[in-house]
Design a protein around this motif. Structure first.
Motif, PDB file in Angstrom:
ATOM      1  N   ILE A 116       0.844  -1.204   0.000  1.00 15.12           N
ATOM      2  CA  ILE A 116       0.000   0.000   0.000  1.00 15.12           C
ATOM      3  C   ILE A 116       0.880   1.256   0.000  1.00 15.12           C
ATOM      4  O   ILE A 116       2.036   1.215   0.421  1.00 15.12           O
ATOM      5  CB  ILE A 116      -0.970   0.053   1.209  1.00 15.12           C
ATOM      6  CG1 ILE A 116      -0.213   0.306   2.524  1.00 15.12           C
ATOM      7  CG2 ILE A 116      -1.799  -1.222   1.321  1.00 15.12           C
ATOM      8  CD1 ILE A 116      -1.108   0.816   3.637  1.00 15.12           C
ATOM      9  N   SER A 117       0.303   2.348  -0.466  1.00 10.81           N
ATOM     10  CA  SER A 117       1.084   3.587  -0.408  1.00 10.81           C
ATOM     11  C   SER A 117       0.379   4.666   0.416  1.00 10.81           C
ATOM     12  O   SER A 117       1.031   5.560   0.941  1.00 10.81           O
ATOM     13  CB  SER A 117       1.386   4.098  -1.817  1.00 10.81           C
ATOM     14  OG  SER A 117       0.191   4.163  -2.543  1.00 10.81           O
ATOM     15  N   ARG A 147       7.692   4.234  15.213  1.00  9.55           N
ATOM     16  CA  ARG A 147       7.499   5.519  14.523  1.00  9.55           C
ATOM     17  C   ARG A 147       8.770   5.915  13.753  1.00  9.55           C
ATOM     18  O   ARG A 147       8.705   6.421  12.634  1.00  9.55           O
ATOM     19  CB  ARG A 147       7.088   6.612  15.522  1.00  9.55           C
ATOM     20  CG  ARG A 147       6.400   7.783  14.809  1.00  9.55           C
ATOM     21  CD  ARG A 147       5.881   8.843  15.754  1.00  9.55           C
ATOM     22  NE  ARG A 147       4.963   8.391  16.763  1.00  9.55           N
ATOM     23  CZ  ARG A 147       3.675   8.054  16.549  1.00  9.55           C
ATOM     24  NH1 ARG A 147       3.171   8.116  15.343  1.00  9.55           N
ATOM     25  NH2 ARG A 147       2.912   7.657  17.558  1.00  9.55           N
ATOM     26  N   LYS A 148       9.902   5.642  14.348  1.00  9.31           N
ATOM     27  CA  LYS A 148      11.174   5.941  13.675  1.00  9.31           C
ATOM     28  C   LYS A 148      11.278   5.112  12.382  1.00  9.31           C
ATOM     29  O   LYS A 148      11.672   5.605  11.329  1.00  9.31           O
ATOM     30  CB  LYS A 148      12.316   5.589  14.649  1.00  9.31           C
ATOM     31  CG  LYS A 148      13.663   6.013  14.213  1.00  9.31           C
ATOM     32  CD  LYS A 148      14.610   6.058  15.430  1.00  9.31           C
ATOM     33  CE  LYS A 148      16.053   6.175  14.988  1.00  9.31           C
ATOM     34  NZ  LYS A 148      16.713   4.895  14.752  1.00  9.31           N
ATOM     35  N   LYS A 159      11.151   4.249   6.513  1.00 14.17           N
ATOM     36  CA  LYS A 159      10.692   3.364   5.424  1.00 14.17           C
ATOM     37  C   LYS A 159       9.585   3.978   4.577  1.00 14.17           C
ATOM     38  O   LYS A 159       9.400   3.585   3.422  1.00 14.17           O
ATOM     39  CB  LYS A 159      10.168   2.034   5.992  1.00 14.17           C
ATOM     40  CG  LYS A 159      11.205   1.200   6.651  1.00 14.17           C
ATOM     41  CD  LYS A 159      12.105   0.552   5.627  1.00 14.17           C
ATOM     42  CE  LYS A 159      13.274  -0.115   6.328  1.00 14.17           C
ATOM     43  NZ  LYS A 159      14.171  -0.809   5.436  1.00 14.17           N
ATOM     44  N   ILE A 160       8.789   4.863   5.173  1.00 13.23           N
ATOM     45  CA  ILE A 160       7.704   5.466   4.385  1.00 13.23           C
ATOM     46  C   ILE A 160       8.003   6.954   4.242  1.00 13.23           C
ATOM     47  O   ILE A 160       8.510   7.376   3.211  1.00 13.23           O
ATOM     48  CB  ILE A 160       6.318   5.217   5.007  1.00 13.23           C
ATOM     49  CG1 ILE A 160       6.118   3.710   5.339  1.00 13.23           C
ATOM     50  CG2 ILE A 160       5.215   5.668   4.036  1.00 13.23           C
ATOM     51  CD1 ILE A 160       4.839   3.391   6.062  1.00 13.23           C
ATOM     52  N   SER A 161       7.729   7.718   5.273  1.00 14.53           N
ATOM     53  CA  SER A 161       8.084   9.146   5.224  1.00 14.53           C
ATOM     54  C   SER A 161       7.905   9.743   6.619  1.00 14.53           C
ATOM     55  O   SER A 161       7.105   9.237   7.428  1.00 14.53           O
ATOM     56  CB  SER A 161       7.178   9.899   4.235  1.00 14.53           C
ATOM     57  OG  SER A 161       5.878   9.996   4.785  1.00 14.53           O
ATOM     58  N   PRO A 162       8.594  10.831   6.898  1.00 13.22           N
ATOM     59  CA  PRO A 162       8.413  11.499   8.193  1.00 13.22           C
ATOM     60  C   PRO A 162       6.962  11.955   8.377  1.00 13.22           C
ATOM     61  O   PRO A 162       6.444  11.911   9.491  1.00 13.22           O
ATOM     62  CB  PRO A 162       9.354  12.707   8.111  1.00 13.22           C
ATOM     63  CG  PRO A 162      10.370  12.341   7.081  1.00 13.22           C
ATOM     64  CD  PRO A 162       9.672  11.448   6.097  1.00 13.22           C
ATOM     65  N   GLU A 163       6.297  12.327   7.292  1.00 16.96           N
ATOM     66  CA  GLU A 163       4.902  12.802   7.392  1.00 16.96           C
ATOM     67  C   GLU A 163       3.986  11.654   7.834  1.00 16.96           C
ATOM     68  O   GLU A 163       3.131  11.830   8.707  1.00 16.96           O
ATOM     69  CB  GLU A 163       4.411  13.349   6.042  1.00 16.96           C
ATOM     70  CG  GLU A 163       5.085  14.640   5.599  1.00 16.96           C
ATOM     71  CD  GLU A 163       6.525  14.434   5.100  1.00 16.96           C
ATOM     72  OE1 GLU A 163       6.865  13.304   4.655  1.00 16.96           O
ATOM     73  OE2 GLU A 163       7.318  15.393   5.177  1.00 16.96           O
ATOM     74  N   THR A 171       0.495   8.939  11.651  1.00 10.51           N
ATOM     75  CA  THR A 171      -0.128   7.624  11.894  1.00 10.51           C
ATOM     76  C   THR A 171      -0.259   7.338  13.382  1.00 10.51           C
ATOM     77  O   THR A 171       0.717   7.425  14.140  1.00 10.51           O
ATOM     78  CB  THR A 171       0.706   6.510  11.211  1.00 10.51           C
ATOM     79  OG1 THR A 171       0.793   6.809   9.825  1.00 10.51           O
ATOM     80  CG2 THR A 171       0.042   5.148  11.388  1.00 10.51           C
ATOM     81  N   ARG A 172      -1.474   6.960  13.761  1.00 11.83           N
ATOM     82  CA  ARG A 172      -1.689   6.635  15.165  1.00 11.83           C
ATOM     83  C   ARG A 172      -1.189   5.224  15.471  1.00 11.83           C
ATOM     84  O   ARG A 172      -1.458   4.306  14.697  1.00 11.83           O
ATOM     85  CB  ARG A 172      -3.162   6.779  15.522  1.00 11.83           C
ATOM     86  CG  ARG A 172      -3.497   8.265  15.643  1.00 11.83           C
ATOM     87  CD  ARG A 172      -4.889   8.624  15.514  1.00 11.83           C
ATOM     88  NE  ARG A 172      -5.601   8.145  14.378  1.00 11.83           N
ATOM     89  CZ  ARG A 172      -6.926   8.275  14.263  1.00 11.83           C
ATOM     90  NH1 ARG A 172      -7.601   8.835  15.231  1.00 11.83           N
ATOM     91  NH2 ARG A 172      -7.550   7.847  13.182  1.00 11.83           N
TER      92      ARG A 172
END
Ligand code: PEP
Length: 247
Positions: free
Chosen positions: A153-154, A188-189, A194-198, A203-204
Motif C-alpha cells: 500500500i502507499s 514511529r522511527k 521506510k515510508i516518510s516522516p509525514e 499515523t496513530r
C-alpha cells in the motif's frame, strides 16, 4: 497536526444480543471525551444491530475480512459486504488470526490493501511473542509484519497501527509504560525511514494488551502512544474510563 487519540474495543467471539445491547447502552449514555475516536468491534453476526443502535459518535469495525471479491469463499465476509452495510472499519492481523488461524503477514497485507481500496479504514495489529521479545527481536518482528503492508500500500491515511505484544493479550500482563513507549517510538522511527516522516508523524500507534481502567492513564501519557486497542475490558462498563483516560 496532533494525532487524535483512538480507543478500539475488540469483543472477539464474545457476546449475545442482550450483552452487546448493554455495552451499547452504556456507551450511548456515557459522557465520552470528544477528543477521542471510538470504534467497537463485535463478532460479525452483531455488526449490523450494533451499528444501528450505537450513537455518541462511536463507530463499528469488523474483526476480519477476506481479500477477494464476492464468490465461492464459504464462511468469509467480503469487503464489499462491509461497505454495503455501512461498516467503516476492520481489524486485521490480530495475533489470534496470525497464530491460531495461521494468517501470514502477506495475506494480512493483501486484506489490508483490499479493505483500503474499497474505502474502509484498517486497524492493523502487529506484535511479538514472548519468545521473540526475550530473544531481543521485538522491533524486527513488528517491522517485518509492517514491511509486508508497506510493500502493498502507499496511502497510510486510513490505517491505525495497533502494537499488541502477544504475551500481553488477555494475560493480565500489561507492558510497562516504558516497554510500550520504547516499542512505539522505535516503530514511529521505522515508519519515518521506510515510508516518510509525514506518515510517521500522522499515523496513530495504539497499544493493546491487558489495558484496563487502572493502567490506561499512565500509558496514555506517553508521547508515542496514541490510544488503545482493548479486548477483555471493552466488554465491561469500565471501557468508558479507558476512553476517557486523558480526562
Ligand atoms: C486484544 O484482543 O486486542 C486485546 C488487547 O485483548 P486484551 O485487552 O484482553 O488483552
Amino acid at each position: 497536526m496532533a494525532r487524535k487519540f483512538f480507543v478500539g474495543g475488540n469483543f472477539k467471539a464474545n457476546g449475545s444480543l442482550k450483552s452487546i445491547q448493554a455495552i451499547v447502552d452504556n456507551l450511548n449514555n456515557a459522557k465520552l471525551d470528544p477528543n477521542v475516536e471510538v470504534v467497537i468491534s463485535p463478532p460479525s453476526l452483531f455488526l449490523l444491530p450494533t451499528a444501528e443502535k450505537v450513537s455518541n459518535n462511536v463507530k463499528v469495525a469488523a474483526q476480519n475480512v477476506f481479500d477477494k471479491p464476492d464468490g465461492a469463499w464459504t464462511g468469509e465476509l467480503t469487503v464489499k459486504m462491509l461497505v454495503d452495510h455501512g461498516i467503516e472499519w476492520v481489524i486485521l492481523g490480530h495475533s489470534e488470526r496470525r497464530t491460531i488461524f495461521k494468517e501470514s503477514s502477506e495475506f494480512i497485507a493483501d486484506k489490508t490493501k483490499a479493505a483500503l481500496d474499497s474505502g474502509l479504514s484498517v486497524i492493523l495489529c502487529i506484535g511479538e511473542t514472548l519468545e521473540e521479545r526475550e530473544a531481543g527481536r521485538t522491533i524486527d518482528v513488528c517491522c517485518s509484519q509492517l514491511q509486508a503492508v508497506v510493500d502493498k500500500i502507499s496511502d497510510w491515511s486510513k490505517v491505525v497501527i495497533a502494537y499488541e505484544p502477544v504475551w500481553a493479550i488477555g494475560t493480565g500482563k500489561v507492558a510497562t509504560t516504558e516497554q510500550a513507549q520504547d516499542a512505539h517510538g522505535a516503530l514511529r522511527k521505522w515508519l519515518a525511514e521506510k515510508i516518510s516522516p509525514e506518515v510517521a508523524e500522522a499515523t496513530r500507534i495504539l497499544y493493546g494488551g491487558s489495558v484496563n481502567e487502572k493502567n490506561c492513564k499512565d500509558l496514555a501519557t506517553q508521547p508515542d502512544i496514541d490510544g488503545f486497542l482493548v479486548g477483555g475490558a471493552s466488554l465491561k462498563p469500565a471501557f468508558v474510563d479507558i476512553i476517557n483516560a486523558n480526562l
